[in-house]
Design an enzyme around this catalytic site. Structure first.
Site, PDB file in Angstrom:
ATOM      1  N   TYR A 183       0.904  -1.272   0.015  1.00 13.36           N
ATOM      2  CA  TYR A 183      -0.230  -0.280   0.067  1.00 13.36           C
ATOM      3  C   TYR A 183       0.760   1.222   0.045  1.00 13.36           C
ATOM      4  O   TYR A 183       2.328   1.064   0.259  1.00 13.36           O
ATOM      5  CB  TYR A 183      -0.883  -0.193   1.049  1.00 13.36           C
ATOM      6  CG  TYR A 183      -2.095  -1.250   1.222  1.00 13.36           C
ATOM      7  CD1 TYR A 183      -2.674  -1.485  -0.150  1.00 13.36           C
ATOM      8  CD2 TYR A 183      -1.977  -2.139   1.887  1.00 13.36           C
ATOM      9  CE1 TYR A 183      -3.475  -2.467  -0.216  1.00 13.36           C
ATOM     10  CE2 TYR A 183      -2.567  -3.376   1.801  1.00 13.36           C
ATOM     11  CZ  TYR A 183      -3.493  -3.567   0.744  1.00 13.36           C
ATOM     12  OH  TYR A 183      -4.466  -4.499   0.456  1.00 13.36           O
ATOM     13  N   ARG A 231       3.096  -0.939  11.039  1.00 10.34           N
ATOM     14  CA  ARG A 231       3.314  -2.147  10.436  1.00 10.34           C
ATOM     15  C   ARG A 231       3.792  -2.261   9.051  1.00 10.34           C
ATOM     16  O   ARG A 231       3.670  -1.194   8.150  1.00 10.34           O
ATOM     17  CB  ARG A 231       2.079  -2.825  10.058  1.00 10.34           C
ATOM     18  CG  ARG A 231       1.895  -4.153   9.188  1.00 10.34           C
ATOM     19  CD  ARG A 231       0.622  -4.871   9.181  1.00 10.34           C
ATOM     20  NE  ARG A 231       0.577  -5.766  10.240  1.00 10.34           N
ATOM     21  CZ  ARG A 231      -0.247  -6.764  10.293  1.00 10.34           C
ATOM     22  NH1 ARG A 231      -0.914  -7.208   9.167  1.00 10.34           N
ATOM     23  NH2 ARG A 231      -0.328  -7.770  11.548  1.00 10.34           N
ATOM     24  N   LEU A 302       0.570 -17.047  10.575  1.00 15.36           N
ATOM     25  CA  LEU A 302       0.428 -18.580  11.052  1.00 15.36           C
ATOM     26  C   LEU A 302       1.117 -18.566  12.447  1.00 15.36           C
ATOM     27  O   LEU A 302       2.027 -19.726  12.729  1.00 15.36           O
ATOM     28  CB  LEU A 302       1.316 -19.317  10.104  1.00 15.36           C
ATOM     29  CG  LEU A 302       0.296 -19.328   8.755  1.00 15.36           C
ATOM     30  CD1 LEU A 302       1.365 -20.008   7.762  1.00 15.36           C
ATOM     31  CD2 LEU A 302      -1.009 -19.869   8.734  1.00 15.36           C
TER      32      LEU A 302
HETATM   33  C1  LIG Z   1      -9.420 -11.189   5.837  1.00 15.66           C
HETATM   34  C2  LIG Z   1      -8.028 -10.625   6.268  1.00 15.66           C
HETATM   35  C3  LIG Z   1      -7.953  -9.350   5.966  1.00 15.66           C
HETATM   36  C4  LIG Z   1      -6.725  -8.461   6.072  1.00 15.66           C
HETATM   37  N1  LIG Z   1      -6.676  -7.385   6.218  1.00 15.66           N
HETATM   38  C5  LIG Z   1      -5.507  -6.688   6.657  1.00 15.66           C
HETATM   39  C6  LIG Z   1      -5.528  -5.155   6.743  1.00 15.66           C
HETATM   40  O1  LIG Z   1      -6.580  -4.571   6.878  1.00 15.66           O
HETATM   41  N2  LIG Z   1      -4.398  -4.788   7.278  1.00 15.66           N
HETATM   42  C7  LIG Z   1      -3.301  -5.406   7.288  1.00 15.66           C
HETATM   43  O2  LIG Z   1      -2.277  -4.961   7.723  1.00 15.66           O
HETATM   44  N3  LIG Z   1      -3.335  -6.737   7.308  1.00 15.66           N
HETATM   45  C8  LIG Z   1      -4.387  -7.455   6.797  1.00 15.66           C
HETATM   46  N4  LIG Z   1      -4.387  -8.645   6.891  1.00 15.66           N
HETATM   47  C9  LIG Z   1      -3.202  -9.623   7.260  1.00 15.66           C
HETATM   48  C10 LIG Z   1      -3.383  -9.986   8.703  1.00 15.66           C
HETATM   49  O3  LIG Z   1      -3.413  -8.806   9.632  1.00 15.66           O
HETATM   50  C11 LIG Z   1      -2.216 -10.966   9.178  1.00 15.66           C
HETATM   51  O4  LIG Z   1      -1.107 -10.318   8.883  1.00 15.66           O
HETATM   52  C12 LIG Z   1      -2.273 -12.269   8.250  1.00 15.66           C
HETATM   53  O5  LIG Z   1      -3.425 -12.664   7.954  1.00 15.66           O
HETATM   54  C13 LIG Z   1      -1.294 -13.273   8.695  1.00 15.66           C
HETATM   55  O6  LIG Z   1      -1.558 -13.492  10.155  1.00 15.66           O
HETATM   56  P1  LIG Z   1      -2.408 -14.912  10.271  1.00 15.66           P
HETATM   57  O7  LIG Z   1      -1.596 -16.295   9.703  1.00 15.66           O
HETATM   58  O8  LIG Z   1      -2.545 -14.935  11.877  1.00 15.66           O
HETATM   59  O9  LIG Z   1      -3.823 -14.693   9.788  1.00 15.66           O
HETATM   60  C14 LIG Z   1      -5.727  -9.465   6.520  1.00 15.66           C
HETATM   61  C15 LIG Z   1      -5.764 -11.002   6.452  1.00 15.66           C
HETATM   62  C16 LIG Z   1      -6.858 -11.472   6.415  1.00 15.66           C
HETATM   63  C17 LIG Z   1      -7.002 -12.944   6.456  1.00 15.66           C
END
Ligand SMILES: Cc1cc2nc3c(=O)[nH]c(=O)nc-3n(C[C@H](O)[C@H](O)[C@H](O)COP(=O)(O)O)c2cc1C
Length: 355
Positions: A183, A231, A302
């Site tokens: 972004y 972030r 993860l």
């Molecule tokens: C549905 C969804 C929406 C997401 N939207 C954002 C967001 O708005 N901003 C952001 O920094 N990361 C976003 N992410 C990334 C998550 O914050 C996270 O970094 C990523 O899913 C990896 O972590 P996890 O394995 O615990 O899901 C999104 C991820 C998912 C699954």
């Protein structure tokens, strides 16, 4: 005593534990980026579930900074008012509400994931013309951006600062700057996407300039007591792209600009990146930045098992663990993790008869 369930103090705010809801777009805003009952129940449930820090989805600082027409925003007083009951409920549960302030840059005006179509949303369907560091679209089916000039860049910095001030009005206790995932701020950081020849491009210092200006402006806007997180994508996972060595330098400069914690994600600037996805795959990046820049970090990606999260904090790889999809599957993960890590029960009184 569990490391994961030890409070974390950042400036004037203490998180009750080290578990955070990662920012996640819900693509469910009302017209003009207003948060809805969906956000109140979704974010509220994760607060009831025991996450110490609740970070909203990417919330746009200007309308053209939304990823999709269904993204939330914080560019007017009406937005602050709509967020207020949400932050009030989160706070009443003992969690800390934070907003992720975002500008999608050349990845703006796209369809939400469950739409039938992909790529750029045309004006006729509520889309708009995005901006970026240059005039090339991210992918062929994305909308072609307009390159920001210096006045446009100054406007972006001001918009982040104004939104940060509004965030406090809206009841948020902390702010996260979104400088990851391809972004706008990351588009300026990465040599893959920033081909400018002015003072906002060129060498690493030029490419970091916008992000650091935003960080300083946000810090000035919120005052000294409010935590500011950022972030970043710690690596582009592409030869010739942004690297973890660059991130160590950036983290040091962010800390000097008033940033308290670097939320360490990765990727997003290049569709061709090959990312070694696996359990905790981004944790070493958070550990490296924490060690070499001496800046508190958050680990994300993860992380799904309580023992895994506990180990990350206990080993000093990160100060905070962010959970995304696992907290979509199970909002009560923090209470279950506390029980597994043999903490005294953390469930809300309203639910104690369940046990
Ligand atoms: C549905 C969804 C929406 C997401 N939207 C954002 C967001 O708005 N901003 C952001 O920094 N990361 C976003 N992410 C990334 C998550 O914050 C996270 O970094 C990523 O899913 C990896 O972590 P996890 O394995 O615990 O899901 C999104 C991820 C998912 C699954």
């Amino acid at each position: 005593m569990s490391a994961l369930f030890t409070p974390l103090t950042l400036r004037g705010v203490t998180l009750p534990n080290r578990v955070a809801l990662a920012p996640m777009c819900q693509y469910s805003a009302g017209p003009d980026g207003l948060p809805t009952d969906w956000h109140r129940v979704h974010l509220g449930s994760r607060a009831v579930g025991g996450a110490g820090l609740i970070i909203t989805e990417a919330t746009a600082v200007v309308p053209e900074g939304r990823i999709s027409p269904q993204d939330t925003g914080l560019w007017s007083d009406a937005h602050a008012e709509a967020w207020r009951p949400i932050t009030a409920f989160i706070t009443a549960q003992g969690s800390v509400p934070a907003v992720q302030l975002a500008h999608a840059g050349f990845k703006a005006s796209t369809y939400r994931p469950w739409a039938e179509r992909r790529g750029g949303v045309p004006d006729a369907e509520g889309g708009w013309s995005p901006v970026g560091p240059g005039a090339e679209p991210f992918l062929p089916d994305y909308r072609t951006p307009t390159a920001l000039d210096e006045a446009g860049i100054a406007g972006v910095v001001e918009a982040f600062a104004t939104a940060a001030r509004r965030a406090l009005d809206a009841g948020f206790a902390a702010v996260e700057i979104h400088a990851a995932h391809g972004y706008l701020l990351h588009e300026f950081l990465s040599p893959l996407t920033n081909h400018r020849t002015d003072g906002y491009g060129g060498d690493r210092a030029g490419r970091m300039r916008l992000t650091l200006e935003v960080a300083r402006a946000v810090r000035a806007a919120v005052g000294e007591a409010v935590p500011v997180l950022t972030r970043i994508s710690a690596t582009d996972w592409v030869d010739g792209g942004w690297t973890v060595e660059d991130s160590v330098v950036l983290a040091g400069e962010l800390a000097a600009a008033g940033v308290d914690l670097v939320d360490t994600s990765s990727g997003g600037a290049a569709a061709r990146a090959s990312i070694p996805v696996g359990p905790g795959y981004q944790v070493p990046l958070a550990a490296r930045i924490r060690r070499d820049a001496g800046v508190p970090t958050g680990a994300v990606g993860l992380i799904v098992e309580p023992e895994q999260a506990e180990q990350i904090v206990a080993a000093g790889e990160a100060d905070l663990v962010l959970l995304g999809r696992e907290l979509l599957r199970d909002p009560y993960w923090p209470h279950r993790a506390a029980a597994k890590l043999t903490q005294p029960p953390t469930w809300p009184h309203q639910y104690t008869r369940a046990f």
